[in-house]
Scaffold this motif. Structure first.
Motif, PDB file in Angstrom:
ATOM      1  N   SER A   1      -8.489  17.704  -1.643  1.00 24.91           N
ATOM      2  CA  SER A   1      -8.627  16.506  -1.534  1.00 24.91           C
ATOM      3  C   SER A   1      -7.494  15.410  -1.134  1.00 24.91           C
ATOM      4  CB  SER A   1      -9.124  15.577  -3.110  1.00 24.91           C
ATOM      5  OG  SER A   1      -8.472  14.409  -3.260  1.00 24.91           O
ATOM      6  N   PHE A   2      -7.511  14.773  -0.333  1.00 22.05           N
ATOM      7  CA  PHE A   2      -6.314  13.977   0.363  1.00 22.05           C
ATOM      8  C   PHE A   2      -6.493  12.356  -0.074  1.00 22.05           C
ATOM      9  CE2 PHE A   2      -8.700  14.732   4.099  1.00 22.05           C
ATOM     10  CZ  PHE A   2      -8.623  13.592   4.730  1.00 22.05           C
ATOM     11  N   ASP A   3      -7.230  12.100  -0.742  1.00 18.92           N
ATOM     12  CA  ASP A   3      -7.354  10.589  -1.067  1.00 18.92           C
ATOM     13  C   ASP A   3      -6.053  10.094  -1.892  1.00 18.92           C
ATOM     14  OD1 ASP A   3      -8.508   8.274  -1.541  1.00 18.92           O
ATOM     15  OD2 ASP A   3      -9.798   8.916  -3.324  1.00 18.92           O
ATOM     16  N   THR A   4      -5.289  10.000  -1.197  1.00 21.16           N
ATOM     17  CA  THR A   4      -4.092   9.484  -1.830  1.00 21.16           C
ATOM     18  C   THR A   4      -3.553   7.955  -1.445  1.00 21.16           C
ATOM     19  OG1 THR A   4      -2.830  10.667   0.099  1.00 21.16           O
ATOM     20  CG2 THR A   4      -3.046  11.755  -2.052  1.00 21.16           C
ATOM     21  N   VAL A   5      -4.226   7.468  -1.038  1.00 20.86           N
ATOM     22  CA  VAL A   5      -3.897   5.783  -0.207  1.00 20.86           C
ATOM     23  C   VAL A   5      -4.167   5.199  -1.578  1.00 20.86           C
ATOM     24  CG1 VAL A   5      -4.066   4.261   1.407  1.00 20.86           C
ATOM     25  CG2 VAL A   5      -4.456   6.594   1.841  1.00 20.86           C
ATOM     26  N   LYS A   6      -3.218   4.644  -2.247  1.00 19.10           N
ATOM     27  CA  LYS A   6      -3.393   3.560  -3.371  1.00 19.10           C
ATOM     28  C   LYS A   6      -2.598   2.277  -3.148  1.00 19.10           C
ATOM     29  CE  LYS A   6      -5.477   6.939  -5.420  1.00 19.10           C
ATOM     30  NZ  LYS A   6      -6.481   7.258  -6.438  1.00 19.10           N
ATOM     31  N   LEU A   7      -3.191   1.175  -3.664  1.00 19.51           N
ATOM     32  CA  LEU A   7      -2.353   0.089  -3.975  1.00 19.51           C
ATOM     33  C   LEU A   7      -1.238   0.039  -4.851  1.00 19.51           C
ATOM     34  CD1 LEU A   7      -5.263  -2.756  -3.824  1.00 19.51           C
ATOM     35  CD2 LEU A   7      -4.054  -1.758  -1.878  1.00 19.51           C
TER      36      LEU A   7
ATOM     37  N   VAL B   1       0.958  -1.019  -0.052  1.00 21.51           N
ATOM     38  CA  VAL B   1      -0.073   0.008  -0.041  1.00 21.51           C
ATOM     39  C   VAL B   1       0.782   1.143   0.008  1.00 21.51           C
ATOM     40  CG1 VAL B   1      -1.983   1.302   1.262  1.00 21.51           C
ATOM     41  CG2 VAL B   1      -1.753  -0.986   1.239  1.00 21.51           C
ATOM     42  N   ASN B   2       0.565   2.369  -0.652  1.00 21.36           N
ATOM     43  CA  ASN B   2       1.305   3.464  -0.929  1.00 21.36           C
ATOM     44  C   ASN B   2       0.268   4.904  -0.406  1.00 21.36           C
ATOM     45  OD1 ASN B   2       3.658   2.800  -2.174  1.00 21.36           O
ATOM     46  ND2 ASN B   2       2.582   2.439  -4.028  1.00 21.36           N
ATOM     47  N   VAL B   3       1.035   5.446   0.452  1.00 19.93           N
ATOM     48  CA  VAL B   3       0.303   6.651   1.027  1.00 19.93           C
ATOM     49  C   VAL B   3       0.935   7.882   0.372  1.00 19.93           C
ATOM     50  CG1 VAL B   3      -0.657   7.736   3.134  1.00 19.93           C
ATOM     51  CG2 VAL B   3      -0.170   5.251   3.006  1.00 19.93           C
ATOM     52  N   ALA B   4       0.709   8.624  -0.595  1.00 16.33           N
ATOM     53  CA  ALA B   4       1.314   9.526  -0.984  1.00 16.33           C
ATOM     54  C   ALA B   4       1.001  10.943  -0.136  1.00 16.33           C
ATOM     55  CB  ALA B   4       0.940  10.021  -2.481  1.00 16.33           C
ATOM     56  N   GLY B   5       1.811  11.981  -0.099  1.00 16.42           N
ATOM     57  CA  GLY B   5       1.645  13.299   0.687  1.00 16.42           C
ATOM     58  C   GLY B   5       2.970  13.611   1.087  1.00 16.42           C
TER      59      GLY B   5
ATOM     60  N   PRO C   1      -7.388  -7.447  -4.268  1.00 18.58           N
ATOM     61  CA  PRO C   1      -8.056  -6.712  -5.491  1.00 18.58           C
ATOM     62  C   PRO C   1      -7.282  -5.590  -5.970  1.00 18.58           C
ATOM     63  CG  PRO C   1      -8.981  -6.162  -3.459  1.00 18.58           C
ATOM     64  CD  PRO C   1      -8.089  -7.059  -3.027  1.00 18.58           C
ATOM     65  N   LYS C   2      -7.927  -5.380  -7.064  1.00 20.77           N
ATOM     66  CA  LYS C   2      -7.372  -4.169  -7.893  1.00 20.77           C
ATOM     67  C   LYS C   2      -7.173  -2.905  -7.033  1.00 20.77           C
ATOM     68  CE  LYS C   2      -5.768  -2.983 -12.022  1.00 20.77           C
ATOM     69  NZ  LYS C   2      -5.025  -1.324 -11.731  1.00 20.77           N
ATOM     70  N   THR C   3      -8.486  -2.457  -6.470  1.00 17.54           N
ATOM     71  CA  THR C   3      -8.452  -1.433  -5.447  1.00 17.54           C
ATOM     72  C   THR C   3      -9.345  -1.653  -4.182  1.00 17.54           C
ATOM     73  OG1 THR C   3     -10.615  -0.672  -6.830  1.00 17.54           O
ATOM     74  CG2 THR C   3      -8.718   0.378  -7.451  1.00 17.54           C
ATOM     75  N   ILE C   4      -9.108  -1.018  -3.304  1.00 18.16           N
ATOM     76  CA  ILE C   4      -9.890  -1.266  -2.103  1.00 18.16           C
ATOM     77  C   ILE C   4     -10.591   0.107  -1.466  1.00 18.16           C
ATOM     78  CG2 ILE C   4      -9.738  -1.840   0.486  1.00 18.16           C
ATOM     79  CD1 ILE C   4      -7.451  -3.478   0.028  1.00 18.16           C
ATOM     80  N   ASP C   5     -12.043  -0.090  -1.499  1.00 13.34           N
ATOM     81  CA  ASP C   5     -12.633   0.963  -0.979  1.00 13.34           C
ATOM     82  C   ASP C   5     -12.085   1.770   0.066  1.00 13.34           C
ATOM     83  OD1 ASP C   5     -14.198   0.866  -3.248  1.00 13.34           O
ATOM     84  OD2 ASP C   5     -15.976  -0.289  -2.415  1.00 13.34           O
ATOM     85  N   ALA C   6     -12.601   3.031   0.282  1.00 14.94           N
ATOM     86  CA  ALA C   6     -12.252   4.117   1.710  1.00 14.94           C
ATOM     87  C   ALA C   6     -12.700   3.192   2.650  1.00 14.94           C
ATOM     88  CB  ALA C   6     -12.506   5.283   1.300  1.00 14.94           C
ATOM     89  N   ILE C   7     -11.809   2.931   3.859  1.00 18.84           N
ATOM     90  CA  ILE C   7     -12.070   2.575   5.112  1.00 18.84           C
ATOM     91  C   ILE C   7     -12.590   3.644   6.045  1.00 18.84           C
ATOM     92  CG2 ILE C   7     -11.389   0.978   7.225  1.00 18.84           C
ATOM     93  CD1 ILE C   7      -9.720  -0.399   4.731  1.00 18.84           C
TER      94      ILE C   7
END
Lengths: 292, 365
Positions: A222-228, A109-113, A142-148
């Motif tokens: 927007s800080f939705d930067t958490v990606k697989l 998992v990558n957390v950009a910022g 999976p390819k993506t995981i929804d926001a928790i």
């Protein structure tokens, strides 16, 4: 399906300590919600199964990271915290950097910022826990995981992901010049210019937005930067700034944008201006009008 | 019979990577200490010469995120000295506000790490929660919790209006009583005192010899605050806002004294922000967005949260610096570690390291 107790350990591979400093409140302050995930902080890396890595991986840290990682028992999950951990960010061009970390460890998992908000780091840890559970139960990631964590509100002034309004941009390359982490690249193509912003290299400093003469590039909150990891190279904002064909000579040219004209003709209605003419033909037309 | 103990480089109680090789006797007293660093070396001095002056405004911020306002500010001051630019008074005031807000957040972080290592959990939680107010303030006004990106060559990027000034003053009203309460609890908490008083002592004589700076010096009774001894920026224009260092000075020179010296710094910073914000000079916030920088050399020093920060800058009239060099506060405070650690218990090593508020990313660069 069995639940795993995530045991968290943080490794600093040469960060400017911003991510590490933000990591501590994420874990220690209750409002960020890491305590609801049942994560346990461990003292010894041998007991860990959830590793958070910060920093661009300096040459000095490399061998120590290798030996540390070899001590962890499989399976484990790695969360890269901060832009440096993903792409080395602002330090990429240095001789002392051997990163990014995914050369040595399999990052999940990558957390950009720069640094990420504690809410982002918490989200990264939460996704890490989810991936860990999947790995332990033999499921595929999976390819993506929804926001928790659902609450993604940030103050208006927060400098989040950059965005571009192609109508306002004239490809003057100011943003490219002032960007310290070379996250912006403008390439010329037949139809105009392609303006790329790599969110995983961006250090969220807002320099481009500040120096942009037309306000075409701007930061959203927007800080939705958490990606697989699988999405690592897809997180790009790409826009085409179209060139025009001159109505007089037929050449392709870069028209001045609405924003730029608005600066030059403060008292006039910009829409009325005939912009379909290249600068060379405009010069000639003006010359003829004045002296012919 | 001495035993060898290794701490680091990756350790939960170490904020940044550093490697201790210790020799301890049978009573777990440290007899010999070797500190190995370089883990955070990112080649900053080479990097800054590859980037132009605008990019370096942000790159210097990433030398260290805890003093991430002092670095670009000192760099900008060096550039302005070379270019002979006098920045507007309002910009000087805005720089001081950003600087002191960072100082409060930085010192509070160090204090919460101290209580974290000392296992006084309630104190740690309360310090961390109080610090969150400052973090939220930074996010509302500057847009990021750590790297504020407030400085510009010849001025500042941000400006304050009535609404923002009110937000700052309201936050300070909430934070100040909490800090005073915490200060009293740190002073009197038996559990914390039993772990910190008399630990990692740096006597005045050694402190003078090594030339420590910042709260480490103030914890040993030395006042060498740059803001007072060689005032710069608004501290020079308005001497009345200079910190009253006597509030931070302590004689004991141990971990506890250094923590209390930081409380003095924090409270003075609160006072300075109030003074500056309520009496803001009018005018522009910058002279020129992208100034021309001629060839020249400059040396500038400022007071970072950890002590004296010196910048040397050499330019040749091009778009990039020829040479940029730092002397960071932790560089001198680092040497004092050997005095502090020798003869102390091995269990206290991480706490003593934390007490100098080490900024290893500044030192290694």
């Amino acid at each position: 399906m069995s639940e795993v107790i995530p045991k968290l350990f943080r490794i600093n591979t040469g960060s400017c300590n911003g991510c590490d400093v933000e990591f501590m409140p994420t874990v220690l302050v209750e409002k960020f919600g890491v305590s609801t995930l049942g994560v346990e902080m461990v003292e010894d890396i041998k007991d860990a199964n959830l590793i958070a890595i910060t920093g661009p991986l300096t040459a000095r840290s490399e061998s120590f990271l290798k030996s540390a990682v070899s001590k962890i028992r499989h399976p484990y999950v790695v969360v890269g915290v901060g832009t440096c951990a993903i792409t080395c960010g602002i330090f990429r061009d240095s001789y002392a950097i051997n990163g990014p970390t995914d050369k040595i460890v399999d990052v999940n998992v990558n957390v950009a910022g720069c640094p990420p908000r504690p809410q982002s780091i918490a989200e990264g840890i939460a996704k890490g826990v989810k991936v860990l559970n999947q790995v332990m139960n033999g499921e595929a990631t999976p390819k993506t995981i929804d926001a928790i964590f659902k609450d993604f509100s940030a103050p208006e002034s927060f400098r989040g992901r950059m965005d571009l309004n192609p109508d306002m941009c004239t490809a003057c390359r100011t943003c490219e010049t002032v960007c310290p982490s070379t996250a912006i690249k403008i390439t010329e193509i037949a139809a105009g210019h392609v303006h790329n912003i790599w969110h995983n290299s961006c250090c969220y400093c807002g320099n481009c937005a500040y120096f942009c003469p037309t306000g075409a590039i701007f930061s959203t909150n927007s800080f939705d930067t958490v990606k697989l990891q699988s999405e690592k190279y897809e997180d790009v904002n790409s826009e085409i700034i179209k060139s025009s064909t001159c109505s007089s000579c037929g050449d392709t040219y870069m028209p001045p944008s609405r924003g730029l004209l608005g600066k030059g003709y403060v008292h006039d209605d910009v829409k009325k201006l005939d912009t379909k003419i290249c600068s060379k033909c405009r010069k000639e037309a003006n010359f003829k009008r004045m002296y012919a | 019979m001495s035993e060898k103990v290794e701490i680091g480089p990756f350790h939960t109680e170490l904020e940044e990577s550093v490697y201790f090789k210790l020799e301890v006797d049978k009573n777990r007293i440290v007899e010999n200490v070797e500190i190995i660093n370089g883990f955070i070396h990112r080649g900053m001095e080479s990097l800054v010469t590859k980037k132009n002056f605008m990019q370096n405004l942000i790159l210097t911020e990433r030398v260290c995120s805890l003093c991430s306002n002092n670095h670009p500010m000192t760099y900008a001051m060096a550039v302005e000295q070379i270019a002979g630019i006098k920045i507007p008074l309002r910009a000087e005031a805005l720089r001081v506000i950003a600087d002191e807000v960072k100082r409060i957040a930085s010192d509070m972080f160090n204090l919460s790490m101290l209580t974290h290592i000392a296992h006084t959990h309630q104190l740690m939680k309360d310090t961390m929660n109080t610090r969150e107010h400052m973090q939220d303030l930074k996010e509302v006004i500057w847009g990021n919790r750590m790297d504020m990106s407030s400085n510009l060559l010849t001025g500042t990027k941000y400006d304050l209006d009535e609404r923002k000034i009110k937000i700052i003053l309201d936050t300070l009203d909430v934070v100040e009583p909490k800090i005073r309460d915490l200060q009293e609890r740190y002073e009197n908490d038996e559990q914390l005192k039993s772990k910190t008083v008399g630990v990692g002592v740096l006597p005045l004589k050694d402190a003078l010899e090594i030339g420590v700076t910042g709260p480490v010096a103030r914890g040993s009774g030395i006042n060498n605050d740059v803001r007072v001894k060689a005032p710069y920026g608004l501290y020079a224009y308005r001497p009345e806002i200079q910190p009253n260092v006597s509030l931070s000075l302590r004689e004991e020179g141990d971990v506890h004294a250094r923590a209390m010296a930081r409380f003095g710094d924090i409270l003075e910073a609160v006072r300075i922000i109030r003074d500056v914000v309520t009496d803001m000079p009018e005018g522009d916030t910058y002279v020129d967005k992208r100034p021309h920088i001629p060839a020249g050399e400059a040396v500038v020093r400022t007071e970072a949260p950890r002590g004296e920060l010196i910048y040397y800058l050499k330019t040749d009239g091009s778009q990039k610096p020829v040479r940029m060099r730092w002397k960071v506060p932790t560089f001198t405070n680092w040497e004092a570690l050997k005095v502090m650690i020798l003869g102390d218990k091995v269990d206290n090593v991480t706490m003593i390291l934390n007490s100098i508020d080490p900024c290893i990313s500044c030192t290694d660069r």
